[in-house]
Design an enzyme around this catalytic site. Sequence first.
Site, PDB file in Angstrom:
ATOM      1  N   CYS A 102       0.861  -1.188   0.000  1.00 22.76           N
ATOM      2  CA  CYS A 102       0.000   0.000   0.000  1.00 22.76           C
ATOM      3  C   CYS A 102       0.890   1.228   0.000  1.00 22.76           C
ATOM      4  CB  CYS A 102      -0.898  -0.029   1.235  1.00 22.76           C
ATOM      5  SG  CYS A 102      -2.010   1.398   1.350  1.00 22.76           S
ATOM      6  N   HIS A 144      -9.268  -3.758  -1.595  1.00 25.26           N
ATOM      7  CA  HIS A 144      -8.232  -2.965  -0.912  1.00 25.26           C
ATOM      8  C   HIS A 144      -8.562  -1.475  -0.973  1.00 25.26           C
ATOM      9  CE1 HIS A 144      -3.789  -2.093  -0.048  1.00 25.26           C
ATOM     10  NE2 HIS A 144      -4.279  -0.914  -0.405  1.00 25.26           N
ATOM     11  N   GLU A 145      -8.886  -0.984  -2.175  1.00 26.22           N
ATOM     12  CA  GLU A 145      -9.140   0.464  -2.332  1.00 26.22           C
ATOM     13  C   GLU A 145     -10.407   0.888  -1.601  1.00 26.22           C
ATOM     14  OE1 GLU A 145      -6.736   2.095  -3.271  1.00 26.22           O
ATOM     15  OE2 GLU A 145      -5.650   0.455  -4.204  1.00 26.22           O
ATOM     16  N   HIS A 148     -10.123   1.556   2.061  1.00 26.31           N
ATOM     17  CA  HIS A 148      -9.584   2.875   2.438  1.00 26.31           C
ATOM     18  C   HIS A 148     -10.713   3.861   2.740  1.00 26.31           C
ATOM     19  CE1 HIS A 148      -5.238   2.648   1.928  1.00 26.31           C
ATOM     20  NE2 HIS A 148      -5.355   2.076   0.749  1.00 26.31           N
TER      21      HIS A 148
HETATM   22 NI    NI Z   1      -3.685   1.127  -0.125  1.00 23.29          NI
END
Ligand code: NI
Length: 188
Positions: A102, A144-145, A148
């Site tokens: 990341c 994953h995104e 966030h």
């Molecule tokens: Ni990331």
Amino acid sequence: MAIRKIAKMGHPVLKRAARAVSDPKSPEIQALVADMVETMADANGAGLAAPQIHEDLRVVIFHVPAERATDAPEDKPEPLTVLINPVVEPLTQERELGLEGCLSVPGFVGAVPRFTKIRYSGYGLDGQKIEREASGFHARVVQHECDHLDGILYPQRMEDLSLFGYVEEVRRALEARDEAHTVEEAAD
Ligand code: NI
């Protein structure tokens, strides 16, 4: 357009839920996405979420480079995708481990369990709805995104922290097993 500073793990902007975008077509969002694209390219990432550049909004960008796509049927290379106010729904309870990195956790990688098949939706910069199914790397980068946007970094998804380490050390360990390519495939 500008290359923006990337927030690192520990910064409060990475810990809170981001706000929904009211108008995907607004000039402010167009400008934000232009900066995200430039910042992601400069950092050589596969994806980026707005909170990573200190913008508290539900916007992510990602792409699936050909060399990262797996053999899974819904994991084809994807050009740059902009997703505004995304929603992710798992299509299976099956999860698999895969290495992730990341841009907000520089220098580290970890093996993270992710759903192997998902459906996701959101809006593009033209205000049109996007709806897709994804598996493999494509599913991983989207999960994953979108994490966030809810203040979650990948180490918080890990269940075995012995699989978290410095990129150089993990690469060396995998080279010994002839699996170093998996480090290069880590998301974002
Ligand atoms: Ni990331």
